[in-house]
Motif scaffolding. Structure first.
Motif, PDB file in Angstrom:
ATOM      1  N   SER A  12      -3.273  -8.517  10.056  1.00  0.00           N
ATOM      2  CA  SER A  12      -4.495  -8.241  10.058  1.00  0.00           C
ATOM      3  C   SER A  12      -5.070  -7.579   8.815  1.00  0.00           C
ATOM      4  N   THR A  13      -3.905  -7.439   7.763  1.00  0.00           N
ATOM      5  CA  THR A  13      -4.692  -7.199   6.398  1.00  0.00           C
ATOM      6  C   THR A  13      -5.660  -8.257   5.803  1.00  0.00           C
ATOM      7  N   ARG A  14      -6.566  -7.867   5.254  1.00  0.00           N
ATOM      8  CA  ARG A  14      -7.643  -8.834   4.694  1.00  0.00           C
ATOM      9  C   ARG A  14      -7.438  -8.857   3.139  1.00  0.00           C
ATOM     10  N   PRO A  15      -7.410 -10.039   2.537  1.00  0.00           N
ATOM     11  CA  PRO A  15      -7.278 -10.207   1.023  1.00  0.00           C
ATOM     12  C   PRO A  15      -8.509  -9.177   0.379  1.00  0.00           C
ATOM     13  N   PHE A  16      -7.727  -8.953  -0.769  1.00  0.00           N
ATOM     14  CA  PHE A  16      -8.796  -7.995  -1.628  1.00  0.00           C
ATOM     15  C   PHE A  16      -8.866  -6.534  -1.187  1.00  0.00           C
ATOM     16  N   THR A  17      -7.893  -6.192  -0.518  1.00  0.00           N
ATOM     17  CA  THR A  17      -7.758  -4.892   0.105  1.00  0.00           C
ATOM     18  C   THR A  17      -6.362  -4.171  -0.547  1.00  0.00           C
ATOM     19  N   ILE A  18      -6.358  -2.869  -0.714  1.00  0.00           N
ATOM     20  CA  ILE A  18      -5.057  -2.330  -1.009  1.00  0.00           C
ATOM     21  C   ILE A  18      -3.847  -2.621  -0.272  1.00  0.00           C
ATOM     22  N   GLY A  19      -4.156  -2.135   1.171  1.00  0.00           N
ATOM     23  CA  GLY A  19      -3.110  -2.644   2.272  1.00  0.00           C
ATOM     24  C   GLY A  19      -1.617  -1.873   1.975  1.00  0.00           C
ATOM     25  N   LEU A  20      -1.557  -0.968   1.374  1.00  0.00           N
ATOM     26  CA  LEU A  20      -0.150  -0.313   0.999  1.00  0.00           C
ATOM     27  C   LEU A  20       0.110   0.418   2.415  1.00  0.00           C
ATOM     28  N   SER A  21       1.571   0.364   2.235  1.00  0.00           N
ATOM     29  CA  SER A  21       2.270   1.001   3.566  1.00  0.00           C
ATOM     30  C   SER A  21       3.429   1.645   3.036  1.00  0.00           C
ATOM     31  N   SER A  22       4.145   2.497   3.976  1.00  0.00           N
ATOM     32  CA  SER A  22       5.332   3.262   3.379  1.00  0.00           C
ATOM     33  C   SER A  22       6.447   2.180   3.355  1.00  0.00           C
ATOM     34  N   LEU A  23       7.411   2.407   2.407  1.00  0.00           N
ATOM     35  CA  LEU A  23       8.507   1.418   2.449  1.00  0.00           C
ATOM     36  C   LEU A  23       9.943   2.247   2.656  1.00  0.00           C
ATOM     37  N   ASP A  24      10.700   1.683   3.571  1.00  0.00           N
ATOM     38  CA  ASP A  24      12.137   2.439   3.578  1.00  0.00           C
ATOM     39  C   ASP A  24      12.836   1.998   2.232  1.00  0.00           C
ATOM     40  N   PRO A  25      13.505   2.977   1.782  1.00  0.00           N
ATOM     41  CA  PRO A  25      14.252   2.969   0.482  1.00  0.00           C
ATOM     42  C   PRO A  25      15.159   1.917   0.585  1.00  0.00           C
ATOM     43  N   ASP A  26      15.806   1.677   1.749  1.00  0.00           N
ATOM     44  CA  ASP A  26      16.857   0.774   1.860  1.00  0.00           C
ATOM     45  C   ASP A  26      16.581  -0.579   1.729  1.00  0.00           C
ATOM     46  N   ARG A  27      15.278  -0.965   1.860  1.00  0.00           N
ATOM     47  CA  ARG A  27      14.606  -2.224   1.903  1.00  0.00           C
ATOM     48  C   ARG A  27      13.808  -2.394   0.699  1.00  0.00           C
ATOM     49  N   TRP A  28      14.059  -1.488  -0.473  1.00  0.00           N
ATOM     50  CA  TRP A  28      13.501  -1.886  -1.790  1.00  0.00           C
ATOM     51  C   TRP A  28      13.705  -3.292  -2.319  1.00  0.00           C
ATOM     52  N   ILE A  29      14.789  -3.469  -2.606  1.00  0.00           N
ATOM     53  CA  ILE A  29      15.161  -4.812  -3.069  1.00  0.00           C
ATOM     54  C   ILE A  29      15.946  -5.681  -2.167  1.00  0.00           C
ATOM     55  N   GLN A  30      15.255  -7.018  -1.918  1.00  0.00           N
ATOM     56  CA  GLN A  30      15.675  -7.866  -1.020  1.00  0.00           C
ATOM     57  C   GLN A  30      16.319  -9.237  -1.314  1.00  0.00           C
ATOM     58  N   PRO A  31      17.658  -8.916  -1.977  1.00  0.00           N
ATOM     59  CA  PRO A  31      17.943 -10.333  -2.350  1.00  0.00           C
ATOM     60  C   PRO A  31      18.177 -11.387  -1.113  1.00  0.00           C
TER      61      PRO A  31
END
Length: 296
Positions: A12-31
């Motif tokens: 649902s997020t449109r281009p050129f919008t900030i679209g920021l959401s909270s992040l679970d710290p466990d998912r910070w880096i995703q190798p």
């Protein structure tokens, strides 16, 4: 290199919008399974084009060190199966990094451990600046042009994000108010015509066939460093060729969603993304080609 791990153009997020959401710290880096390929490329670029991929101000050193410590801790805690620690050295995906090697800046050492690019933003009197960056995989921009520049100059050519716009003010407010224990993430996408991680040049190729299009997805995270107060901005690149929709179970839906987003771009937005000439041809291809052999 196709993964279809993240498909922001299908939500649902449109281009050129900030679209920021909270992040679970466990998912910070995703190798993932491409870790060695990315780290090999980073080492190669650092050896041959260091000034293109790394810049840092003198006052960024404490934040660089803090970043290195946080990334090492995250890898050892959340992904211990991928790395081996031997005293002051850590081995990951065939590369051994001496964590105490002061001939290599701390942020560069940190970048050699993850697939993400790493950018440190510092608050100065006139706003947030890029104070340090290990940027191996830029999406049509040059580090030399944006390094040690304020946010308004960094986004000067992004439609709707120029200085004085609501989005520009909102980004500065988000940075000012970000808390150390509340990281955030957002996604961005663009169209390239080659599966190329290091892509500082413009994304446009007006002569290319639509079948050659590659969706370049950026997963971006923002984390306030608790000790220095700087903000660590990470960018992870995913490359998905449009032709790979052919073998995706939801290929037809994804292709239509991407076509709809291309159609919705303003002329200024399409030009910024480098698809102003190719947009109609690519959208037609996405709608009319028989994608998803495996779909019902």
């Amino acid at each position: 290199m196709s993964t279809f791990t993240h498909m922001p153009y299908a939500g649902s997020t449109r281009p050129f919008t900030i679209g920021l959401s909270s992040l679970d710290p466990d998912r910070w880096i995703q190798p993932d399974g491409m870790l060695q390929l990315y780290l090999d490329e980073k080492q190669k670029l650092a050896a041959g084009q260091r000034d293109d991929v790394f810049r840092a101000t003198a006052d960024s050193l404490p934040a660089q060190r803090e970043c290195l410590g946080l990334i090492v801790d995250h890898l050892e805690t959340r992904h211990p199966q991928l790395c081996r620690r031997d005293d002051d050295a850590i081995t990951i995906a065939g590369h051994t990094i001496d964590l105490d090697d002061e001939t290599i800046p701390p942020l560069m050492r940190a970048g050699f451990l993850v697939q993400d690019d790493l950018i440190i933003m510092k608050r100065r009197e006139t706003g947030w600046f890029i104070a340090a960056a290990h940027l191996s995989f830029p999406s049509s921009w040059l580090l030399a042009e944006k390094f040690d520049r304020p946010m308004e100059e960094i986004h000067a050519h992004v439609p709707g994000f120029q200085g004085g716009t609501r989005n520009a003010a909102l980004i500065n407010r988000i940075f000012d108010n970000l808390l150390p224990d509340q990281p955030a993430e957002r996604f961005n996408w663009s169209i390239n015509w080659r599966q190329k991680l290091h892509h500082p040049e413009t994304g446009r190729n007006d002569a290319a066939s639509p079948d050659e299009a590659v969706i370049r997805v950026e997963r971006q995270t923002l984390t306030r460093l608790p000790e220095t107060g700087a903000i660590l901005f990470t960018i992870r690149i995913y490359l998905d060729p449009v032709a790979a929709f052919e073998n995706h179970a939801e290929g037809a839906r994804l292709a239509k969603a991407l076509a709809d987003q291309l159609d919705a771009l303003t002329p200024e937005q399409a030009a910024y993304k480098g698809v102003d000439i190719q947009r109609i041809r690519l959208a037609d291809c996405l709608r009319n080609r028989h994608f998803a052999k495996n779909s019902a």
